[in-house]
Design a protein around this motif. Structure first.
Motif, PDB file in Angstrom:
ATOM      1  N   UNK A  99       0.825  -1.215   0.000  1.00  0.00           N
ATOM      2  CA  UNK A  99       0.000   0.000   0.000  1.00  0.00           C
ATOM      3  C   UNK A  99       0.854   1.259   0.000  1.00  0.00           C
ATOM      4  N   UNK A 100       1.931   1.265   0.783  1.00  0.00           N
ATOM      5  CA  UNK A 100       2.821   2.428   0.788  1.00  0.00           C
ATOM      6  C   UNK A 100       3.368   2.702  -0.610  1.00  0.00           C
ATOM      7  N   UNK A 101       3.680   1.632  -1.340  1.00  0.00           N
ATOM      8  CA  UNK A 101       4.299   1.789  -2.653  1.00  0.00           C
ATOM      9  C   UNK A 101       3.275   2.106  -3.740  1.00  0.00           C
ATOM     10  N   UNK A 102       2.104   1.489  -3.686  1.00  0.00           N
ATOM     11  CA  UNK A 102       1.145   1.600  -4.779  1.00  0.00           C
ATOM     12  C   UNK A 102       0.179   2.771  -4.626  1.00  0.00           C
ATOM     13  N   UNK A 103       0.102   3.359  -3.436  1.00  0.00           N
ATOM     14  CA  UNK A 103      -0.859   4.438  -3.215  1.00  0.00           C
ATOM     15  C   UNK A 103      -0.694   5.582  -4.203  1.00  0.00           C
ATOM     16  N   UNK A 104       0.525   5.943  -4.521  1.00  0.00           N
ATOM     17  CA  UNK A 104       0.778   7.081  -5.395  1.00  0.00           C
ATOM     18  C   UNK A 104       0.907   6.745  -6.860  1.00  0.00           C
ATOM     19  N   UNK A 105       0.601   5.509  -7.251  1.00  0.00           N
ATOM     20  CA  UNK A 105       0.761   5.117  -8.644  1.00  0.00           C
ATOM     21  C   UNK A 105      -0.304   5.714  -9.561  1.00  0.00           C
ATOM     22  N   UNK A 106      -1.464   6.032  -8.975  1.00  0.00           N
ATOM     23  CA  UNK A 106      -2.539   6.623  -9.775  1.00  0.00           C
ATOM     24  C   UNK A 106      -3.132   7.800  -9.010  1.00  0.00           C
ATOM     25  N   UNK A 107      -3.654   8.808  -9.720  1.00  0.00           N
ATOM     26  CA  UNK A 107      -4.120  10.028  -9.045  1.00  0.00           C
ATOM     27  C   UNK A 107      -5.567   9.967  -8.552  1.00  0.00           C
ATOM     28  N   UNK A 108      -6.353   8.942  -8.936  1.00  0.00           N
ATOM     29  CA  UNK A 108      -7.768   8.926  -8.580  1.00  0.00           C
ATOM     30  C   UNK A 108      -7.963   8.836  -7.069  1.00  0.00           C
ATOM     31  N   UNK A 109      -8.919   9.609  -6.552  1.00  0.00           N
ATOM     32  CA  UNK A 109      -9.174   9.635  -5.107  1.00  0.00           C
ATOM     33  C   UNK A 109      -9.617   8.266  -4.598  1.00  0.00           C
ATOM     34  N   UNK A 110     -10.460   7.564  -5.360  1.00  0.00           N
ATOM     35  CA  UNK A 110     -10.944   6.248  -4.925  1.00  0.00           C
ATOM     36  C   UNK A 110      -9.787   5.255  -4.802  1.00  0.00           C
ATOM     37  N   UNK A 111      -8.851   5.306  -5.752  1.00  0.00           N
ATOM     38  CA  UNK A 111      -7.671   4.437  -5.709  1.00  0.00           C
ATOM     39  C   UNK A 111      -6.878   4.675  -4.433  1.00  0.00           C
ATOM     40  N   UNK A 112      -6.647   5.927  -4.109  1.00  0.00           N
ATOM     41  CA  UNK A 112      -5.842   6.240  -2.931  1.00  0.00           C
ATOM     42  C   UNK A 112      -6.583   5.912  -1.633  1.00  0.00           C
TER      43      UNK A 112
END
Length: 340
Positions: A99-112
């Protein structure tokens, strides 16, 4: 001092270091959506532990390796009897790292938001289960004459063990909130101070109750002194968190508060090991015969001797390197440091 006793103390020290260091980043992980009101604030919260969390987990890996080499019977019985809880801890830690690594991979609010939920889950589950596990280690579990665990999952979920899980969770939330107050600036710092007060009162009540029940069941003079000191340090941390800073008009004495919670956790864990010794895993079935002790669970003296020389050489290097890491990333951060 016999080498088996020395390695019992070294393993206790490794778990003390793990709970003190990983404790605050578990607390920070659980507080990501609580203190982060928008994405930039959540990024600030996560960045306070970004350079540190993986290094903190090294203490657990080292403790597990030391148990395997120094006390193979303890390691085998513990990891077979506690297989499901320890597997849940492992899966939660893996999920948190991803989660720490993948959180910033996409800008969508739902993804984060989904990855933020994974960080919370990956922090809360180990925080709770470690308390349950250590409560069972101190209280004892059903072992037969061959030192095999003969109970089931629900034998590990007694009211005392669940109280241990709630205690570690509350302590880590308090520890994490004070760490955030120490490492952040602006509104996050103010809110973290307020949260530390609330969680701290809950943690103090739970800690007194849990340590009191522990001493009633398995008390030694050393455990009694360490438990009393742990409660005093936690109380001192809560007082320091309320006192205004002499050098910062907007802050409080977060440094002293953080030192207090760190000492409280360290002393509490040390008190559990002090009450446990000379056992490493007591049996609730014919304790005098079936319990695992530092003597009947240890490796050969030659193995312990080789391990001691390895520890003398490499342990100071690891501690110095991690201390240098904390020094490099010692400064406060705020939303002004996070780009849009």
């Amino acid at each position: 001092m016999e080498l088996s006793t020395l390695w019992f103390l070294l393993i206790a020290g490794l778990f003390v270091g793990y709970f003190v260091l990983e404790g605050f980043d578990f607390g920070v992980g659980m507080l990501v959506p609580v203190l982060g009101r928008d994405d930039r604030e959540r990024r600030v919260v996560i960045n306070t532990i970004g350079p540190l969390w993986d290094g903190n987990e090294v203490w657990l890996i080292t403790a597990g390796g030391a148990m395997f080499a120094a006390f193979p019977e303890w390691y085998a019985t513990l990891f077979s009897g506690f297989y499901l809880p320890l597997l849940l801890i492992l899966l939660a830690l893996i999920l948190r790292g991803v989660a720490f690594d993948y959180r910033g991979k996409r800008p969508e609010a739902a993804w984060r938001r989904r990855w933020d939920a994974a960080i919370v889950f990956g922090s809360a589950v180990p925080a709770f289960i470690w308390g349950v596990a250590f409560a069972n280690i101190v209280r004892g579990v059903p072992l037969d004459a061959g030192h095999n665990f003969t109970g089931g999952l629900f034998d590990l979920l007694s009211p005392y063990a669940l109280l241990g899980g709630l205690t570690t969770t509350a302590l880590f939330l308090t520890h994490g909130a004070i760490f955030l107050a120490l490492k952040t600036a602006g509104d996050i710092r103010t809110r973290a101070n307020r949260l530390a007060e609330r969680f701290g009162l809950v943690a103090a009540v739970l800690a007194v109750l849990f340590l009191g029940l522990t001493l009633a069941h398995r008390s030694t003079p050393a455990a009694l002194v360490l438990s009393a000191l742990a409660v005093l340090c936690l109380a001192g941390a809560l007082v320091a968190n309320r006192l205004p800073s002499r050098t910062d008009a907007e802050g409080r004495r977060e440094g002293w508060a953080f030192a207090g919670t760190a000492l409280a956790i360290a002393l509490a864990v040390a008190s559990l090991f002090a009450g446990l010794y000379p056992n490493v895993l007591p049996s609730t079935v014919d304790a005098a015969v079936n319990s695992l002790t530092v003597e009947n669970a240890s490796s050969t003296p030659y193995t312990l001797k080789i391990m001691s020389w390895v520890a003398v050489v490499f342990a100071p290097i690891v501690v110095l390197y991690q201390g240098w890491t904390y020094w490099v990333f010692r400064k406060r951060i705020g939303t002004q440091h996070i780009p849009e």
